[in-house]
Design a protein around this motif. Structure first.
Motif, short mmCIF file in Angstrom:
data_model
loop_
_atom_site.label_atom_id
_atom_site.label_comp_id
_atom_site.label_asym_id
_atom_site.label_seq_id
_atom_site.Cartn_x
_atom_site.Cartn_y
_atom_site.Cartn_z
N VAL A 1 49.10 9.54 72.57
CA VAL A 1 49.14 10.57 73.62
C VAL A 1 50.49 10.55 74.33
N LEU A 2 50.97 9.36 74.66
CA LEU A 2 52.19 9.23 75.46
C LEU A 2 53.46 9.40 74.63
N GLY A 3 53.38 9.05 73.35
CA GLY A 3 54.59 9.09 72.51
C GLY A 3 55.36 7.78 72.57
N TRP A 4 54.95 6.87 73.43
CA TRP A 4 55.59 5.56 73.60
C TRP A 4 54.58 4.66 74.29
N LEU A 5 54.88 3.38 74.33
CA LEU A 5 54.12 2.47 75.18
C LEU A 5 54.95 2.17 76.41
N PRO A 6 54.32 2.02 77.57
CA PRO A 6 55.08 1.78 78.80
C PRO A 6 55.96 0.52 78.69
#
Ligand SMILES: [Ca+2]
Ligand SMILES: [Ca+2]
Ligand SMILES: [Ca+2]
Ligand SMILES: [Ca+2]
Length: 230
Positions: free
Chosen positions: A112-117
């Motif tokens: 969903v985010l396109g990355w991990l925080p």
């Protein structure tokens, strides 16, 4: 001399950028977002989000919470102090995330985010009934990378003030940063199944491309060489 200093600075910056910036923050006092370490992160070109639950819902993009539910304002509610618009030592007029088990988890969805925080955390705000003592507990924070491997822990930390209502002086931030990405953060209580958290926050800080760092390094070395010749 000026050039040499510039070169040293450039090389130091390169080294800092290459070093894997990862770790667990020391638990710290938290009455408002600007108290927390994530408020100092430069997310330029990236993304950040603060979920304070004040719209009565847990609707942070790309995050799944487990172990809790949004708690509306009330005597037993312990929101972060600033959420009701006034720093007055009380959070009972705000919303929090009530945990009815021994553990709360926030899982980040890369699809969903396109990355991990690269940065993530939240505030522990209250404990009610507890086998330790009413209004007191011990908690341990942990963060995990994309492979499910622990990035580190913080705890056990003694939390609480003996009050089960909305006092905020006890509230503590827990969080982590990890350049390769954080997939999950959790907080586990040792004694209680009656406690609250608030201010889930996370963001993505882009890292400089290795190629551009290499160009910067070569440029700095070139400057030094030219300086020596002259
Ligand atoms: Ca307040
Ligand atoms: Ca809140
Ligand atoms: Ca309390
Ligand atoms: Ca509190």
């Amino acid at each position: 001399m000026y050039l040499r200093r510039t070169v040293v600075l450039a090389l130091t910056l390169c080294g800092a950028a290459f070093a894997s910036a990862q770790g667990i923050y020391s638990p710290s006092q938290y009455q408002k977002f600007s108290d927390g370490p994530l408020s100092f992160v430069d997310y330029s070109g990236g993304y950040s989000h603060l979920e304070n639950f004040e719209d009565g819902a847990f609707n942070a993009p790309g995050v799944i919470g487990s172990g809790g539910a949004v708690l509306s304002p009330g005597v037993q509610t312990d929101s972060v102090d600033e959420d009701d618009g006034i720093l007055n030592g009380l959070g009972s007029a705000g919303h929090s995330y009530y945990v009815s088990g021994n553990k709360v988890e926030f899982t980040f969805d890369k699809s969903v985010l396109g990355w991990l925080p690269t940065h993530a955390g939240f505030a522990w705000t209250d404990v009610g009934f507890s086998d330790l003592a009413l209004g007191f507990d011990q908690v341990i924070f942990e963060a995990f990378d994309g492979a499910g491997v622990s990035i580190g822990t913080s705890g056990w930390t003694l939390v609480g003030d003996g009050n089960t209502t909305g006092e905020t002086a006890e509230d503590i931030f827990f969080g982590a940063n990890h350049a390769a990405g954080i997939a999950k953060i959790s907080l586990t209580s040792k004694f209680s199944t009656d406690w609250e958290v608030d201010h889930l926050q996370y963001g993505y800080q882009p890292v400089p491309e290795p190629a551009s760092l290499a160009v910067l390094t070569l440029g700095a070395l070139g400057l030094l060489r030219r300086r020596k010749k002259s």
